[in-house]
Design a protein around this motif. Sequence first.
Motif, PDB file in Angstrom:
ATOM      1  N   TRP A 188       0.826  -1.211   0.000  1.00 14.27           N
ATOM      2  CA  TRP A 188       0.000   0.000   0.000  1.00 14.27           C
ATOM      3  C   TRP A 188       0.858   1.258   0.000  1.00 14.27           C
ATOM      4  CZ3 TRP A 188      -0.805   3.884   3.777  1.00 14.27           C
ATOM      5  CH2 TRP A 188      -1.858   4.753   3.493  1.00 14.27           C
ATOM      6  N   LEU A 189       1.919   1.275   0.792  1.00 14.91           N
ATOM      7  CA  LEU A 189       2.786   2.451   0.832  1.00 14.91           C
ATOM      8  C   LEU A 189       3.481   2.668  -0.509  1.00 14.91           C
ATOM      9  CD1 LEU A 189       4.411   2.044   4.369  1.00 14.91           C
ATOM     10  CD2 LEU A 189       2.755   3.791   3.660  1.00 14.91           C
ATOM     11  N   GLY A 190       3.961   1.592  -1.118  1.00 11.66           N
ATOM     12  CA  GLY A 190       4.593   1.728  -2.423  1.00 11.66           C
ATOM     13  C   GLY A 190       3.632   2.253  -3.465  1.00 11.66           C
ATOM     14  N   ASP A 191       2.412   1.734  -3.452  1.00  8.48           N
ATOM     15  CA  ASP A 191       1.400   2.164  -4.418  1.00  8.48           C
ATOM     16  C   ASP A 191       0.987   3.605  -4.170  1.00  8.48           C
ATOM     17  OD1 ASP A 191      -0.448   1.300  -6.611  1.00  8.48           O
ATOM     18  OD2 ASP A 191      -1.960   1.853  -5.125  1.00  8.48           O
ATOM     19  N   MET A 192       0.854   3.986  -2.913  1.00 11.32           N
ATOM     20  CA  MET A 192       0.423   5.335  -2.569  1.00 11.32           C
ATOM     21  C   MET A 192       1.485   6.366  -2.934  1.00 11.32           C
ATOM     22  SD  MET A 192      -0.733   6.934   1.122  1.00 11.32           S
ATOM     23  CE  MET A 192       0.907   6.710   1.840  1.00 11.32           C
ATOM     24  N   PHE A 193       2.741   6.090  -2.611  1.00 15.19           N
ATOM     25  CA  PHE A 193       3.813   7.054  -2.842  1.00 15.19           C
ATOM     26  C   PHE A 193       4.271   7.110  -4.305  1.00 15.19           C
ATOM     27  CE2 PHE A 193       5.214   6.435   1.806  1.00 15.19           C
ATOM     28  CZ  PHE A 193       4.451   7.523   2.215  1.00 15.19           C
ATOM     29  N   TYR A 194       4.347   5.937  -4.955  1.00 18.36           N
ATOM     30  CA  TYR A 194       5.036   5.883  -6.251  1.00 18.36           C
ATOM     31  C   TYR A 194       4.229   5.255  -7.378  1.00 18.36           C
ATOM     32  CZ  TYR A 194       8.961   7.130  -3.290  1.00 18.36           C
ATOM     33  OH  TYR A 194       9.779   7.781  -2.399  1.00 18.36           O
ATOM     34  N   GLY A 195       3.042   4.721  -7.080  1.00 16.33           N
ATOM     35  CA  GLY A 195       2.202   4.172  -8.131  1.00 16.33           C
ATOM     36  C   GLY A 195       2.908   3.095  -8.944  1.00 16.33           C
ATOM     37  N   ASN A 196       2.621   3.079 -10.241  1.00 15.89           N
ATOM     38  CA  ASN A 196       3.174   2.045 -11.115  1.00 15.89           C
ATOM     39  C   ASN A 196       4.477   2.522 -11.763  1.00 15.89           C
ATOM     40  OD1 ASN A 196       3.176  -0.477 -12.377  1.00 15.89           O
ATOM     41  ND2 ASN A 196       2.225   0.361 -14.229  1.00 15.89           N
ATOM     42  N   THR A 197       5.429   2.957 -10.924  1.00 13.07           N
ATOM     43  CA  THR A 197       6.731   3.411 -11.407  1.00 13.07           C
ATOM     44  C   THR A 197       7.820   2.551 -10.792  1.00 13.07           C
ATOM     45  OG1 THR A 197       7.211   4.969  -9.614  1.00 13.07           O
ATOM     46  CG2 THR A 197       5.809   5.760 -11.423  1.00 13.07           C
ATOM     47  N   LEU A 198       9.023   2.677 -11.315  1.00 12.32           N
ATOM     48  CA  LEU A 198      10.134   1.878 -10.802  1.00 12.32           C
ATOM     49  C   LEU A 198      10.634   2.359  -9.450  1.00 12.32           C
ATOM     50  CD1 LEU A 198      12.198   1.168 -14.043  1.00 12.32           C
ATOM     51  CD2 LEU A 198      10.603  -0.336 -12.842  1.00 12.32           C
ATOM     52  N   ASN A 199      10.129   3.474  -8.954  1.00 10.91           N
ATOM     53  CA  ASN A 199      10.439   3.886  -7.586  1.00 10.91           C
ATOM     54  C   ASN A 199       9.600   3.122  -6.564  1.00 10.91           C
ATOM     55  OD1 ASN A 199      12.494   5.761  -8.005  1.00 10.91           O
ATOM     56  ND2 ASN A 199      11.034   7.374  -8.523  1.00 10.91           N
ATOM     57  N   ASN A 200       8.616   2.390  -7.064  1.00 10.45           N
ATOM     58  CA  ASN A 200       7.808   1.499  -6.218  1.00 10.45           C
ATOM     59  C   ASN A 200       8.554   0.173  -6.111  1.00 10.45           C
ATOM     60  OD1 ASN A 200       5.981  -0.390  -5.203  1.00 10.45           O
ATOM     61  ND2 ASN A 200       4.232   0.502  -6.261  1.00 10.45           N
ATOM     62  N   TRP A 201       8.938  -0.187  -4.897  1.00 10.57           N
ATOM     63  CA  TRP A 201       9.767  -1.367  -4.662  1.00 10.57           C
ATOM     64  C   TRP A 201       9.186  -2.636  -5.266  1.00 10.57           C
ATOM     65  CZ3 TRP A 201       9.186   2.607  -1.242  1.00 10.57           C
ATOM     66  CH2 TRP A 201       8.001   2.636  -0.507  1.00 10.57           C
ATOM     67  N   LEU A 202       7.885  -2.840  -5.140  1.00 12.65           N
ATOM     68  CA  LEU A 202       7.305  -4.077  -5.665  1.00 12.65           C
ATOM     69  C   LEU A 202       7.200  -4.044  -7.188  1.00 12.65           C
ATOM     70  CD1 LEU A 202       4.577  -5.203  -3.109  1.00 12.65           C
ATOM     71  CD2 LEU A 202       7.033  -5.646  -3.156  1.00 12.65           C
ATOM     72  N   VAL A 203       7.022  -2.869  -7.761  1.00 15.17           N
ATOM     73  CA  VAL A 203       7.015  -2.767  -9.226  1.00 15.17           C
ATOM     74  C   VAL A 203       8.399  -3.117  -9.765  1.00 15.17           C
ATOM     75  CG1 VAL A 203       6.818  -1.183 -11.186  1.00 15.17           C
ATOM     76  CG2 VAL A 203       5.139  -1.097  -9.324  1.00 15.17           C
ATOM     77  N   TYR A 204       9.442  -2.576  -9.131  1.00 10.65           N
ATOM     78  CA  TYR A 204      10.804  -2.873  -9.584  1.00 10.65           C
ATOM     79  C   TYR A 204      11.112  -4.360  -9.443  1.00 10.65           C
ATOM     80  CZ  TYR A 204      15.867  -2.890  -9.987  1.00 10.65           C
ATOM     81  OH  TYR A 204      17.160  -3.188 -10.369  1.00 10.65           O
ATOM     82  N   ILE A 205      10.752  -4.950  -8.309  1.00  7.79           N
ATOM     83  CA  ILE A 205      10.998  -6.373  -8.090  1.00  7.79           C
ATOM     84  C   ILE A 205      10.223  -7.215  -9.096  1.00  7.79           C
ATOM     85  CG2 ILE A 205      10.619  -8.280  -6.464  1.00  7.79           C
ATOM     86  CD1 ILE A 205      11.246  -6.252  -4.209  1.00  7.79           C
ATOM     87  N   SER A 206       9.001  -6.789  -9.416  1.00 10.68           N
ATOM     88  CA  SER A 206       8.176  -7.558 -10.355  1.00 10.68           C
ATOM     89  C   SER A 206       8.813  -7.630 -11.738  1.00 10.68           C
ATOM     90  CB  SER A 206       6.778  -6.944 -10.471  1.00 10.68           C
ATOM     91  OG  SER A 206       6.804  -5.726 -11.207  1.00 10.68           O
ATOM     92  N   ASN A 207       9.637  -6.628 -12.085  1.00  8.36           N
ATOM     93  CA  ASN A 207      10.286  -6.625 -13.395  1.00  8.36           C
ATOM     94  C   ASN A 207      11.297  -7.752 -13.543  1.00  8.36           C
ATOM     95  OD1 ASN A 207       8.831  -4.475 -14.285  1.00  8.36           O
ATOM     96  ND2 ASN A 207      10.485  -2.985 -14.197  1.00  8.36           N
ATOM     97  N   SER A 208      11.748  -8.296 -12.408  1.00  8.56           N
ATOM     98  CA  SER A 208      12.726  -9.379 -12.460  1.00  8.56           C
ATOM     99  C   SER A 208      12.062 -10.744 -12.625  1.00  8.56           C
ATOM    100  CB  SER A 208      13.570  -9.382 -11.183  1.00  8.56           C
ATOM    101  OG  SER A 208      12.781  -9.741 -10.051  1.00  8.56           O
ATOM    102  N   TYR A 209      10.733 -10.796 -12.530  1.00  9.98           N
ATOM    103  CA  TYR A 209      10.024 -12.066 -12.645  1.00  9.98           C
ATOM    104  C   TYR A 209       9.992 -12.511 -14.111  1.00  9.98           C
ATOM    105  CZ  TYR A 209       8.255 -11.980  -7.830  1.00  9.98           C
ATOM    106  OH  TYR A 209       8.149 -12.003  -6.473  1.00  9.98           O
ATOM    107  N   GLN A 210      10.416 -13.723 -14.331  1.00 11.45           N
ATOM    108  CA  GLN A 210      10.440 -14.261 -15.687  1.00 11.45           C
ATOM    109  C   GLN A 210       9.070 -14.868 -16.019  1.00 11.45           C
ATOM    110  OE1 GLN A 210      13.375 -13.956 -17.699  1.00 11.45           O
ATOM    111  NE2 GLN A 210      13.762 -12.567 -15.989  1.00 11.45           N
TER     112      GLN A 210
END
Length: 249
Positions: free
Chosen positions: A97-119
């Motif tokens: 929730w904090l990642g989504d609230m602060f940074y939305g769907n950008t690479l500054n969102n920790w879970l968005v960045y991590i998701s990019n590594s998923y094959q």
Amino acid sequence: MMDHFRPFLKQKLKFNQKLGLFLILAFGIPRFIIVLNASKTGDYRLTSIIFVAMWLLPFLLLNKSGRVEIGIKKPKRPVGLLWGTLAGTAFCALVWWLGDMFYGNTLNNWLVYISNSYQVPKSENFEEVRFVYFLIFGITSMIFSPIGEELLYRGFIHRCFSEKLAENKASLVDSAAFALTHLAHFGILYVDNHWEFNLIPALIWVILMFFASRIFFWSKQMTNSILGAILSHAVFNLTMTYFIFFHIL
């Protein structure tokens, strides 16, 4: 004083801050380098080797009493497993929730960045296989890092520092080591073929990982067993995988 290390090591090793610092560096530095490289290449196979080494460490170095000392024993308060599970799930929801609230769907969102590594497939039929991939990644995330990291950080390293420090102070040390190691997962970013360091998102992420670690420690204390920490960590990872597959990807 009872010997906790295997006979061939008991004259050389003991639980102390020197050994604790050595373990933090011996596992943290290679893991940091391997994860950064995996962020660049997408190949996380070597990270699994690091986690397996963490699994094996207590069984290679410690005798039975030593393994009990770091928490490898039957939970005394099984209800604590439930509370640890709920705490791990709830805190991961807060992290998302904090990642989504602060940074939305950008690479500054920790879970968005991590998701990019998923094959995972980037094709139109992804919806048909989304749940299958969630199960694969979810089950994997509940096994490798939770067992390895909890045996190492909340188990072995914590016991090294608790020899001289109180339990809570020892937890501050192992939690800080755990959190800083996770800068390799987010904070130092590989974007568009170059490295970036985004201070504020990285700082928030490290703080969140520190408090996640404290929750895992609390879960261990609640059960008087490392199993409490492992289970809390496992459901944290599963919840993170859920948010990645059903709210981000």
